[in-house]
Scaffold this active site. Structure first.
Site, short mmCIF file in Angstrom:
data_model
loop_
_atom_site.label_atom_id
_atom_site.label_comp_id
_atom_site.label_asym_id
_atom_site.label_seq_id
_atom_site.Cartn_x
_atom_site.Cartn_y
_atom_site.Cartn_z
N ASN A 152 -36.42 -16.34 9.77
CA ASN A 152 -37.25 -16.47 10.98
C ASN A 152 -38.66 -16.00 10.61
OD1 ASN A 152 -38.48 -16.28 13.45
ND2 ASN A 152 -37.15 -14.63 14.24
N TRP A 153 -39.55 -16.97 10.45
CA TRP A 153 -40.91 -16.61 10.02
C TRP A 153 -41.74 -16.04 11.17
CZ3 TRP A 153 -43.44 -20.53 6.05
CH2 TRP A 153 -42.73 -20.46 4.84
N HIS B 78 -34.26 -14.82 21.25
CA HIS B 78 -34.64 -13.71 20.35
C HIS B 78 -35.19 -12.57 21.21
CE1 HIS B 78 -36.77 -11.38 17.36
NE2 HIS B 78 -36.02 -11.97 16.45
N GLY C 270 -37.44 -5.29 12.30
CA GLY C 270 -38.75 -4.95 11.75
C GLY C 270 -38.99 -3.46 11.56
N GLY D 289 -35.98 -11.72 9.19
CA GLY D 289 -37.38 -11.85 9.56
C GLY D 289 -38.27 -11.60 8.35
N GLY D 290 -38.78 -10.37 8.24
CA GLY D 290 -39.76 -10.03 7.21
C GLY D 290 -39.40 -10.49 5.80
P1 PGA Z 1 -36.48 -8.39 10.46
O1 PGA Z 1 -36.40 -9.38 11.72
O2 PGA Z 1 -35.59 -8.93 9.38
O3 PGA Z 1 -37.94 -8.39 10.09
O4 PGA Z 1 -36.01 -7.05 10.95
C1 PGA Z 1 -35.17 -9.98 12.09
C2 PGA Z 1 -35.38 -10.90 13.26
O5 PGA Z 1 -36.13 -10.58 14.17
O6 PGA Z 1 -34.78 -12.01 13.31
#
Ligand code: PGA
Length: 250
Positions: free
Chosen positions: A11-12, A94, A170, A231-232
């Site tokens: 998920n960018w 989300h 995050g 995400g990251g």
């Molecule tokens: P993250 O985000 O891996 O940066 O914690 C995950 C997400 O929100 O799908």
């Protein structure tokens, strides 16, 4: 019993310009035989170009859609538009959408129906806040979200469910493996009562929240974890490839 397909989904979020599409080439190069399905959900403006670059090796998805197929909804995007651009999946509900845009479970259910209408696979996200976890409400919260975010008629439809504790997104904080297992077992049972038996067991259950190359293998070894929503770490090809490789081996 049918096993769920394994899925490594990136998920960018609101990151990435056209230059970031080079990550897709890099990803395709470093990917070993992944042994899992790969998906990147870039900003909507990059979907069509990414579909071309990914050339069938990596699926592409949207990060949200509107419940309606068209109309006066400035700034929104219809599931049909995502599909026409080449998307195969769409992330729905989300926690950042729930928090930033006040999305309700009922809206997530309506969007899930829209995804099915357009032939997309919805990735329905749910998860508790830190306050809810500390108050011992985690299973109540995710149980309620699952019940209300999934429309009737889910049986026979493509579906992915992602457990993403809000406090782990995050932040670098990750639940213990026992905490992940508890929620995933609970969700699998909840799906079985909604979708019935065999079909519920073939729905991929993703974990999301600070998944990194260093913690991926142990998370994927947890029962009922069929992949990750990343995400990251999905913004860097080598990190995402390492996570996908760990999933392939799990
Ligand atoms: P993250 O985000 O891996 O940066 O914690 C995950 C997400 O929100 O799908």
């Amino acid at each position: 019993m049918a096993q769920p397909r394994k899925l490594a989904a990136g998920n960018w979020k609101m990151n990435g310009s056209r230059a970031a599409l080079d990550e897709i080439d890099a990803l395709a190069k470093v990917l070993p035989e992944p042994g899992c399905d790969l998906l990147i959900c870039p900003p909507a403006t990059l979907i069509a170009a990414m579909v071309e670059r990914a050339a069938g090796h990596i699926a592409v998805g949207g990060q949200d859609c509107h419940a309606e197929a068209e109309g006066a909804h400035t700034g929104d995007i219809a599931a049909e538009m995502l599909a026409e651009a080449g998307a195969a999946y769409v992330i729905l509900g989300h926690s950042e959408r729930r928090a930033d845009h006040g999305e309700t479970d009922a809206q997530v259910a309506a969007k899930t129906r829209a995804a099915w209408r357009a032939g997309l696979t919805p990735i329905v996200c749910l998860g508790e806040t830190l306050e809810q976890r500390e108050a011992g409400q985690t299973l109540d919260v995710v149980g309620r979200q699952l019940a209300a975010s999934l429309p009737d008629g889910a049986a026979g439809q493509p579906l992915v469910v992602a457990y993403e504790p809000v406090w782990a997104i995050g932040t670098g904080k990750v639940p213990t493996l026992e905490q992940i297992a508890e929620v995933h077992d609970f969700l699998r049972e909840g799906l079985a009562s909604r979708v019935s038996g065999e079909a519920a067991h073939s729905i991929p259950l993703l974990y999301g929240g600070s998944v990194k190359p260093g913690n991926a293998a142990e998370i994927f070894a947890t029962a009922n974890v069929d992949g990750a929503l990343v995400g990251g770490a999905s913004l860097k090809a080598s990190d995402f490839a390492a996570i996908a490789a760990a999933l392939g081996k799990a």
